[in-house]
Motif scaffolding. Structure first.
Motif, PDB file in Angstrom:
ATOM      1  N   ILE A  98       0.834  -1.211   0.000  1.00 15.17           N
ATOM      2  CA  ILE A  98       0.000   0.000   0.000  1.00 15.17           C
ATOM      3  C   ILE A  98       0.871   1.264   0.000  1.00 15.17           C
ATOM      4  O   ILE A  98       1.003   1.947   1.018  1.00 15.17           O
ATOM      5  CB  ILE A  98      -1.015   0.039   1.157  1.00 15.17           C
ATOM      6  N   PRO A  99       1.491   1.593  -1.138  1.00 11.03           N
ATOM      7  CA  PRO A  99       2.129   2.913  -1.268  1.00 11.03           C
ATOM      8  C   PRO A  99       1.047   3.988  -1.185  1.00 11.03           C
ATOM      9  O   PRO A  99       0.221   4.094  -2.075  1.00 11.03           O
ATOM     10  CB  PRO A  99       2.799   2.866  -2.645  1.00 11.03           C
ATOM     11  N   HIS A 100       1.047   4.766  -0.098  1.00 16.06           N
ATOM     12  CA  HIS A 100      -0.136   5.528   0.286  1.00 16.06           C
ATOM     13  C   HIS A 100      -0.010   7.027   0.078  1.00 16.06           C
ATOM     14  O   HIS A 100      -1.004   7.730  -0.060  1.00 16.06           O
ATOM     15  CB  HIS A 100      -0.458   5.231   1.760  1.00 16.06           C
ATOM     16  N   ALA A 149       1.149   9.097   5.693  1.00 17.60           N
ATOM     17  CA  ALA A 149       1.366  10.277   4.855  1.00 17.60           C
ATOM     18  C   ALA A 149       2.736  10.880   5.122  1.00 17.60           C
ATOM     19  O   ALA A 149       3.273  10.785   6.233  1.00 17.60           O
ATOM     20  CB  ALA A 149       0.276  11.324   5.104  1.00 17.60           C
ATOM     21  N   ILE A 150       3.283  11.506   4.088  1.00 20.45           N
ATOM     22  CA  ILE A 150       4.551  12.215   4.192  1.00 20.45           C
ATOM     23  C   ILE A 150       4.451  13.544   3.455  1.00 20.45           C
ATOM     24  O   ILE A 150       3.652  13.692   2.521  1.00 20.45           O
ATOM     25  CB  ILE A 150       5.729  11.390   3.616  1.00 20.45           C
ATOM     26  N   THR A 151       5.249  14.512   3.895  1.00 19.14           N
ATOM     27  CA  THR A 151       5.354  15.781   3.184  1.00 19.14           C
ATOM     28  C   THR A 151       6.754  16.328   3.382  1.00 19.14           C
ATOM     29  O   THR A 151       7.459  15.929   4.323  1.00 19.14           O
ATOM     30  CB  THR A 151       4.282  16.786   3.651  1.00 19.14           C
ATOM     31  N   TYR A 152       7.170  17.242   2.518  1.00 21.27           N
ATOM     32  CA  TYR A 152       8.559  17.709   2.494  1.00 21.27           C
ATOM     33  C   TYR A 152       8.613  19.220   2.561  1.00 21.27           C
ATOM     34  O   TYR A 152       7.848  19.915   1.900  1.00 21.27           O
ATOM     35  CB  TYR A 152       9.233  17.220   1.203  1.00 21.27           C
ATOM     36  N   ASP A 153       9.534  19.733   3.397  1.00 20.64           N
ATOM     37  CA  ASP A 153       9.801  21.161   3.504  1.00 20.64           C
ATOM     38  C   ASP A 153      11.149  21.432   2.853  1.00 20.64           C
ATOM     39  O   ASP A 153      12.194  21.085   3.398  1.00 20.64           O
ATOM     40  CB  ASP A 153       9.822  21.588   4.968  1.00 20.64           C
ATOM     41  N   ALA A 154      11.120  22.042   1.654  1.00 23.46           N
ATOM     42  CA  ALA A 154      12.351  22.287   0.900  1.00 23.46           C
ATOM     43  C   ALA A 154      13.216  23.365   1.524  1.00 23.46           C
ATOM     44  O   ALA A 154      14.419  23.424   1.259  1.00 23.46           O
ATOM     45  CB  ALA A 154      12.003  22.667  -0.540  1.00 23.46           C
ATOM     46  N   PRO A 199      -4.612   9.435  12.077  1.00 26.83           N
ATOM     47  CA  PRO A 199      -4.117  10.423  11.106  1.00 26.83           C
ATOM     48  C   PRO A 199      -3.983   9.782   9.725  1.00 26.83           C
ATOM     49  O   PRO A 199      -3.497   8.659   9.598  1.00 26.83           O
ATOM     50  CB  PRO A 199      -2.760  10.821  11.679  1.00 26.83           C
ATOM     51  N   HIS A 200      -4.426  10.492   8.703  1.00 26.46           N
ATOM     52  CA  HIS A 200      -4.481   9.906   7.364  1.00 26.46           C
ATOM     53  C   HIS A 200      -3.733  10.722   6.313  1.00 26.46           C
ATOM     54  O   HIS A 200      -3.327  10.185   5.294  1.00 26.46           O
ATOM     55  CB  HIS A 200      -5.947   9.745   6.934  1.00 26.46           C
ATOM     56  N   ASP A 201      -3.560  12.014   6.557  1.00 34.45           N
ATOM     57  CA  ASP A 201      -2.857  12.850   5.584  1.00 34.45           C
ATOM     58  C   ASP A 201      -2.268  14.051   6.305  1.00 34.45           C
ATOM     59  O   ASP A 201      -2.697  14.396   7.418  1.00 34.45           O
ATOM     60  CB  ASP A 201      -3.810  13.317   4.486  1.00 34.45           C
ATOM     61  N   LEU A 202      -1.267  14.695   5.694  1.00 34.40           N
ATOM     62  CA  LEU A 202      -0.699  15.909   6.265  1.00 34.40           C
ATOM     63  C   LEU A 202      -0.107  16.782   5.174  1.00 34.40           C
ATOM     64  O   LEU A 202       0.235  16.316   4.095  1.00 34.40           O
ATOM     65  CB  LEU A 202       0.368  15.593   7.323  1.00 34.40           C
ATOM     66  N   SER A 210       3.226  26.139   9.604  1.00 33.13           N
ATOM     67  CA  SER A 210       2.150  25.346  10.207  1.00 33.13           C
ATOM     68  C   SER A 210       2.026  24.015   9.479  1.00 33.13           C
ATOM     69  O   SER A 210       2.122  23.943   8.248  1.00 33.13           O
ATOM     70  CB  SER A 210       0.820  26.088  10.143  1.00 33.13           C
ATOM     71  N   LEU A 211       1.783  22.978  10.253  1.00 34.94           N
ATOM     72  CA  LEU A 211       1.622  21.633   9.731  1.00 34.94           C
ATOM     73  C   LEU A 211       0.199  21.171  10.043  1.00 34.94           C
ATOM     74  O   LEU A 211      -0.260  21.261  11.181  1.00 34.94           O
ATOM     75  CB  LEU A 211       2.640  20.697  10.385  1.00 34.94           C
ATOM     76  N   PHE A 212      -0.505  20.698   9.023  1.00 33.60           N
ATOM     77  CA  PHE A 212      -1.898  20.278   9.163  1.00 33.60           C
ATOM     78  C   PHE A 212      -1.993  18.767   8.986  1.00 33.60           C
ATOM     79  O   PHE A 212      -1.475  18.223   8.001  1.00 33.60           O
ATOM     80  CB  PHE A 212      -2.776  20.965   8.118  1.00 33.60           C
ATOM     81  N   VAL A 213      -2.653  18.109   9.928  1.00 38.07           N
ATOM     82  CA  VAL A 213      -2.844  16.663   9.869  1.00 38.07           C
ATOM     83  C   VAL A 213      -4.332  16.371   9.811  1.00 38.07           C
ATOM     84  O   VAL A 213      -5.088  16.764  10.702  1.00 38.07           O
ATOM     85  CB  VAL A 213      -2.218  15.960  11.090  1.00 38.07           C
ATOM     86  N   GLY A 214      -4.759  15.693   8.769  1.00 38.38           N
ATOM     87  CA  GLY A 214      -6.150  15.293   8.631  1.00 38.38           C
ATOM     88  C   GLY A 214      -6.363  13.921   9.247  1.00 38.38           C
ATOM     89  O   GLY A 214      -5.633  12.965   8.935  1.00 38.38           O
ATOM     90  N   GLU A 215      -7.350  13.815  10.121  1.00 42.69           N
ATOM     91  CA  GLU A 215      -7.632  12.561  10.802  1.00 42.69           C
ATOM     92  C   GLU A 215      -8.999  12.017  10.404  1.00 42.69           C
ATOM     93  O   GLU A 215      -9.899  12.766  10.027  1.00 42.69           O
ATOM     94  CB  GLU A 215      -7.628  12.756  12.323  1.00 42.69           C
ATOM     95  N   ILE A 216      -9.130  10.706  10.515  1.00 40.62           N
ATOM     96  CA  ILE A 216     -10.446  10.058  10.454  1.00 40.62           C
ATOM     97  C   ILE A 216     -10.630   9.320  11.775  1.00 40.62           C
ATOM     98  O   ILE A 216      -9.702   8.758  12.335  1.00 40.62           O
ATOM     99  CB  ILE A 216     -10.554   9.085   9.262  1.00 40.62           C
TER     100      ILE A 216
END
Length: 228
Positions: A98-100, A149-154, A199-202, A210-216
């Motif tokens: 599951i590459p998510h 979920a992953i995200t990157y700060d350049a 947590p499902h996405d960010l 600011s970092l936002f995390v979406g939860e279900i």
């Protein structure tokens, strides 16, 4: 069943739909590109099977799809949606499960994916043609049993991730270094005061403060201040 949502540098909206097995591009509210065949799953060059996420290069020339819930690959397409390449793990190594969530670190020529059920982040080489598709780095941690979920700060050269919970481990956020000399080193873990549910996405805001995390379960968005 819309799932993965991203915006490219030109303000186009990209969406994966895991039920329709498709990826959509919207410009000013109008659909301008459709990838995959409606309600027809597959694993060839023109089909997806429940694609989870999409990322687009800064110049718009390449599209990357995490494919996904029933395929275990990253699909690379050109700006028109024509198949270029797929990235998978070598046969002798643990395969993606599951590459998510998918991000690009273009300064290093990397495409990184949250390998959800294996609890790790896998980065493929996307910069040098002779090494394209090879595994460049794997990031894991004892507390990271799943990675949603992953995200990157350049600007700060940081990689953020959120993991899920199981019977023994709580859901946690992670900050990893994305500097070349310390790539993948853990900087910090974090969570809300009342703990994460699922947590499902960010994502980061534009200035990276600011970092936002979406939860279900519970359905909510957690907001964190990014500390220097």
């Amino acid at each position: 069943m819309p799932h993965g949502l991203s915006v490219d540098t030109e303000g186009n909206l990209w969406l994966t739909d895991v039920a329709m097995h498709q990826v959509f591009k919207y410009s000013q509210g109008q659909r301008v590109l459709t990838l995959g065949e409606e309600f027809v799953p597959g694993s060839d060059s023109t089909h997806f099977c429940k694609p989870t996420d999409v990322a687009v290069s800064n110049d718009g020339s390449n599209i990357y799809v995490a494919d996904g819930y029933c395929n275990s690959r990253i699909v690379k397409l050109d700006a028109n949606g024509k198949f270029v390449k797929e990235y998978t793990m070598p046969e002798e190594e643990k395969q993606l499960v599951i590459p998510h969530s998918i991000i690009l670190i273009e300064s290093f020529g990397l495409v990184c994916v949250a390998d959800r059920e294996n609890g790790r982040i896998v980065c493929f080489n996307d910069g040098q043609m002779d090494e394209e598709g090879q595994v460049k780095a794997i990031i894991d941690h004892p507390l990271m049993k799943t990675v949603y979920a992953i995200t990157y700060d350049a600007h700060k050269h940081r990689l953020y991730a959120v993991s899920g919970k199981d019977g023994k481990h709580r859901a946690v956020g992670f900050t990893f270094s994305a500097h070349p000399e310390s790539f993948g080193d853990l900087i910090a873990t974090w969570e809300p005061k009342d703990s994460f549910g699922e947590p499902h996405d960010l994502t980061l805001n534009v200035n990276g403060q600011s970092l936002f995390v979406g939860e279900i379960r519970p359905n909510r968005i957690d907001v964190f201040d990014v500390l220097n």
